[in-house]
Design a protein around this motif. Structure first.
Motif, PDB file in Angstrom:
ATOM      1  N   UNK A 140      40.774  39.414  43.369  1.00 21.10           N
ATOM      2  CA  UNK A 140      41.161  38.654  42.186  1.00 21.10           C
ATOM      3  C   UNK A 140      40.137  37.588  41.803  1.00 21.10           C
ATOM      4  N   UNK A 141      39.366  37.069  42.751  1.00 22.30           N
ATOM      5  CA  UNK A 141      38.384  36.025  42.434  1.00 22.30           C
ATOM      6  C   UNK A 141      37.349  36.505  41.423  1.00 22.30           C
ATOM      7  N   UNK A 142      36.862  37.715  41.581  1.00 27.48           N
ATOM      8  CA  UNK A 142      35.874  38.262  40.651  1.00 27.48           C
ATOM      9  C   UNK A 142      36.440  38.424  39.254  1.00 27.48           C
ATOM     10  N   UNK A 143      37.690  38.854  39.171  1.00 23.32           N
ATOM     11  CA  UNK A 143      38.337  39.015  37.867  1.00 23.32           C
ATOM     12  C   UNK A 143      38.541  37.655  37.213  1.00 23.32           C
ATOM     13  N   UNK A 144      38.986  36.676  37.974  1.00 21.18           N
ATOM     14  CA  UNK A 144      39.207  35.339  37.435  1.00 21.18           C
ATOM     15  C   UNK A 144      37.917  34.745  36.891  1.00 21.18           C
ATOM     16  N   UNK A 145      36.842  34.895  37.622  1.00 18.28           N
ATOM     17  CA  UNK A 145      35.541  34.386  37.174  1.00 18.28           C
ATOM     18  C   UNK A 145      35.083  35.113  35.909  1.00 18.28           C
ATOM     19  N   UNK A 146      35.188  36.432  35.909  1.00 17.80           N
ATOM     20  CA  UNK A 146      34.788  37.220  34.742  1.00 17.80           C
ATOM     21  C   UNK A 146      35.602  36.886  33.508  1.00 17.80           C
ATOM     22  N   UNK A 147      36.905  36.704  33.660  1.00 19.92           N
ATOM     23  CA  UNK A 147      37.761  36.347  32.526  1.00 19.92           C
ATOM     24  C   UNK A 147      37.433  34.958  31.998  1.00 19.92           C
ATOM     25  N   UNK A 198      46.338  40.882  32.643  1.00 18.60           N
ATOM     26  CA  UNK A 198      46.056  41.212  34.021  1.00 18.60           C
ATOM     27  C   UNK A 198      47.326  41.784  34.625  1.00 18.60           C
ATOM     28  N   UNK A 199      47.170  42.781  35.456  1.00 19.16           N
ATOM     29  CA  UNK A 199      48.314  43.413  36.106  1.00 19.16           C
ATOM     30  C   UNK A 199      47.968  43.763  37.546  1.00 19.16           C
ATOM     31  N   UNK A 200      48.967  43.689  38.403  1.00 17.98           N
ATOM     32  CA  UNK A 200      48.812  44.143  39.789  1.00 17.98           C
ATOM     33  C   UNK A 200      49.133  45.631  39.798  1.00 17.98           C
TER      34      UNK A 200
END
Length: 56
Positions: A29-36, A1-3
């Motif tokens: 970021x919440x959607x990415x965290x859930x997807x990961x 993950x990168x900003x």
């Protein structure tokens, strides 16, 4: 993950055992965290105990 410099986040998901490679971009970021979390939980890891389900 990168900003990302232009704003948002970028994620590279790679699973060489399944020949998968995806790149995802998002602003939240919440959607990415859930997807990961879901993606990582679906991986077949050797040495991990088998999942068992019981119905109540």
């Amino acid at each position: 993950m990168a900003v990302l410099v232009e704003g948002g986040y970028g994620v590279v998901r790679r699973d060489t055992t399944r020949n998968q490679h995806t790149v995802t971009m998002a602003t939240i970021s919440n959607g990415i965290a859930c997807g990961l979390t879901i993606w990582m939980a679906a991986r077949d890891c050797s040495g991990r105990p088998a999942t068992s389900f019981s119905e109540f």
